[in-house]
Write an enzyme that holds these catalytic residues in place. Structure first.
Site, PDB file in Angstrom:
ATOM      1  N   GLU A 162       9.254  -4.139  10.593  1.00 23.78           N
ATOM      2  CA  GLU A 162       9.363  -2.746  10.355  1.00 23.78           C
ATOM      3  C   GLU A 162       9.865  -1.721  11.318  1.00 23.78           C
ATOM      4  OE1 GLU A 162       6.734  -0.798   7.290  1.00 23.78           O
ATOM      5  OE2 GLU A 162       7.779   1.035   7.479  1.00 23.78           O
TER       6      GLU A 162
ATOM      7  N   LYS B 290      -0.751  -9.583   2.744  1.00 29.04           N
ATOM      8  CA  LYS B 290      -0.496  -9.105   3.905  1.00 29.04           C
ATOM      9  C   LYS B 290      -1.248  -7.831   4.778  1.00 29.04           C
ATOM     10  CE  LYS B 290       3.424  -6.054   3.844  1.00 29.04           C
ATOM     11  NZ  LYS B 290       2.569  -4.635   4.615  1.00 29.04           N
TER      12      LYS B 290
ATOM     13  N   ASP C 108      -0.905  -6.181  -0.280  1.00 26.60           N
ATOM     14  CA  ASP C 108      -1.177  -5.597   0.760  1.00 26.60           C
ATOM     15  C   ASP C 108      -2.716  -5.657   0.778  1.00 26.60           C
ATOM     16  OD1 ASP C 108       0.382  -4.781   3.054  1.00 26.60           O
ATOM     17  OD2 ASP C 108       1.225  -3.268   2.212  1.00 26.60           O
TER      18      ASP C 108
ATOM     19  N   GLU D 286      -1.402  -5.479   8.301  1.00 30.21           N
ATOM     20  CA  GLU D 286      -0.732  -5.088   9.627  1.00 30.21           C
ATOM     21  C   GLU D 286      -1.401  -5.162  10.840  1.00 30.21           C
ATOM     22  OE1 GLU D 286      -0.094  -0.705   9.015  1.00 30.21           O
ATOM     23  OE2 GLU D 286       0.808  -1.168   6.946  1.00 30.21           O
TER      24      GLU D 286
ATOM     25  N   ASP E  64       0.934  -1.194  -0.132  1.00 27.90           N
ATOM     26  CA  ASP E  64      -0.008  -0.022  -0.034  1.00 27.90           C
ATOM     27  C   ASP E  64       0.773   1.306   0.090  1.00 27.90           C
ATOM     28  OD1 ASP E  64       0.918  -0.088   2.737  1.00 27.90           O
ATOM     29  OD2 ASP E  64      -1.064   0.230   3.450  1.00 27.90           O
ATOM     30  N   SER E  65       2.272   1.000   0.134  1.00 23.46           N
ATOM     31  CA  SER E  65       3.280   2.303  -0.228  1.00 23.46           C
ATOM     32  C   SER E  65       2.951   2.628  -1.734  1.00 23.46           C
ATOM     33  CB  SER E  65       4.502   1.814   0.103  1.00 23.46           C
ATOM     34  OG  SER E  65       4.801   0.572  -0.579  1.00 23.46           O
TER      35      SER E  65
END
Ligand code: KIV
EC number: 2.1.2.11
Length: 293
Positions: A210, A141, A111, A143, A72-73
């Protein structure tokens, strides 16, 4: 994975159907989740890089990157958003689709963007299903720690591999007070270890760490049977991931934890200036670029 597992990055693109094999080392045609665990057991470092489009994904795949993360970056790196928070599932899907279409060897991980999974395991499953069914991802993925163990369990039971993401979690940057190293004190480090164990116990196939202190990342790496993949988490992780624009030097700035392995941005700028000059000077197109009939 060992360097000899990889297609020849110096020559022409090679077929992943026949990558050069190191003697005695089984070479996966497609990197799959069991290869991740095997790599950890053998002490082979896993390589992961973000990719958001077909052009770069093809290069990274042919260069032998094991895991392509459609992060999502994409929000702050490609779409002009200040953070990852505004990114939507509908923005992610075409990017995942492009990367999945061209990657022949890498495991493609999508993501799940902010707001698309947190509410319930069912919401998480619905979004993950879109990533696999509509976009062709091999895994997802998201978070968060132990509080999302049920999400991981449901997806795993449904046949969707999950990569966890702990430490600094960019979608929570408003709560975390900005981009800050996490798990610096003992209690937070213990919590991180407990979160990683909970995710792995629920079925996560790998965990991204991270911006955590290297000793904490080493400890997590020791206690988990599945690989850790670090970004700003030191050399003790089982693998490393970078945002490709940081890795390739696409902008004037890159975070402290990211090495610039090239100056691609400067080269693109140089090429663009040369093109513009050639057009203005009417040096391009030349006869060899021109159809007379
Ligand atoms: O979205 C992303 O690029 C990521 C990496 C920083 C791991 O989650």
């Amino acid at each position: 994975m060992t360097d000899t597992d990889r297609p020849d990055s110096a020559g022409a693109p090679t077929s992943p159907a026949a990558p050069p094999a190191a003697e005695g080392v089984p070479v996966p045609k497609r990197v799959r989740v069991h290869h991740l665990r095997q790599a950890k057991e053998r002490g082979e470092a896993l390589t992961m890089l973000t990719a958001y489009d077909a052009v770069t994904a093809r290069i990274f795949d042919e260069a032998g990157i094991d895991i392509l993360l459609v992060g999502d970056s994409i929000g702050d790196n490609m779409l002009g958003h200040p953070t990852t928070i505004p990114v939507t599932v509908d923005e992610m899907i075409p990017a995942v689709r492009a990367v999945a279409r061209v990657s022949r060897r890498a495991l493609v991980v999508a993501d799940l963007p902010f707001g698309s999974y947190e509410a319930s395991p069912q919401q998480c499953l619905a979004t993950a299903v879109r990533m696999l069914k509509e976009a062709g991802a091999h895994a997802v993925k998201f978070e968060g720690g132990a509080h999302l163990a049920e999400h991981v369990r449901l997806l795993t039971r449904s046949g969707i591999p999950v990569v966890g993401h702990l430490g600094f979690t960019p979608q929570a940057e408003n709560l975390l007070g900005g981009k800050r190293v996490q798990a610096r004190d003992n209690d937070a480090a213990e919590q991180l270890v407990a979160d990683a164990l909970a995710l792995a116990d629920a079925g996560a196939v790998a965990v991204v760490l991270e911006m955590v202190p290297a000793p904490v990342a080493e400890r997590v790496t020791e206690v988990l049977a599945v690989p850790t993949i670090g970004i700003g988490a030191g050399p003790g992780c089982d693998g490393q991931v970078l945002v490709w624009t940081d890795m390739a030097g696409m902008t004037g700035w890159s975070p402290r934890f990211a090495q610039r392995f090239g100056e691609v941005g400067a080269e693109l700028y140089r090429a663009t200036r040369a093109y513009a000059r050639a057009v203005r000077e009417r040096a391009f197109p030349a006869p060899e670029h021109t159809y007379e009939r």
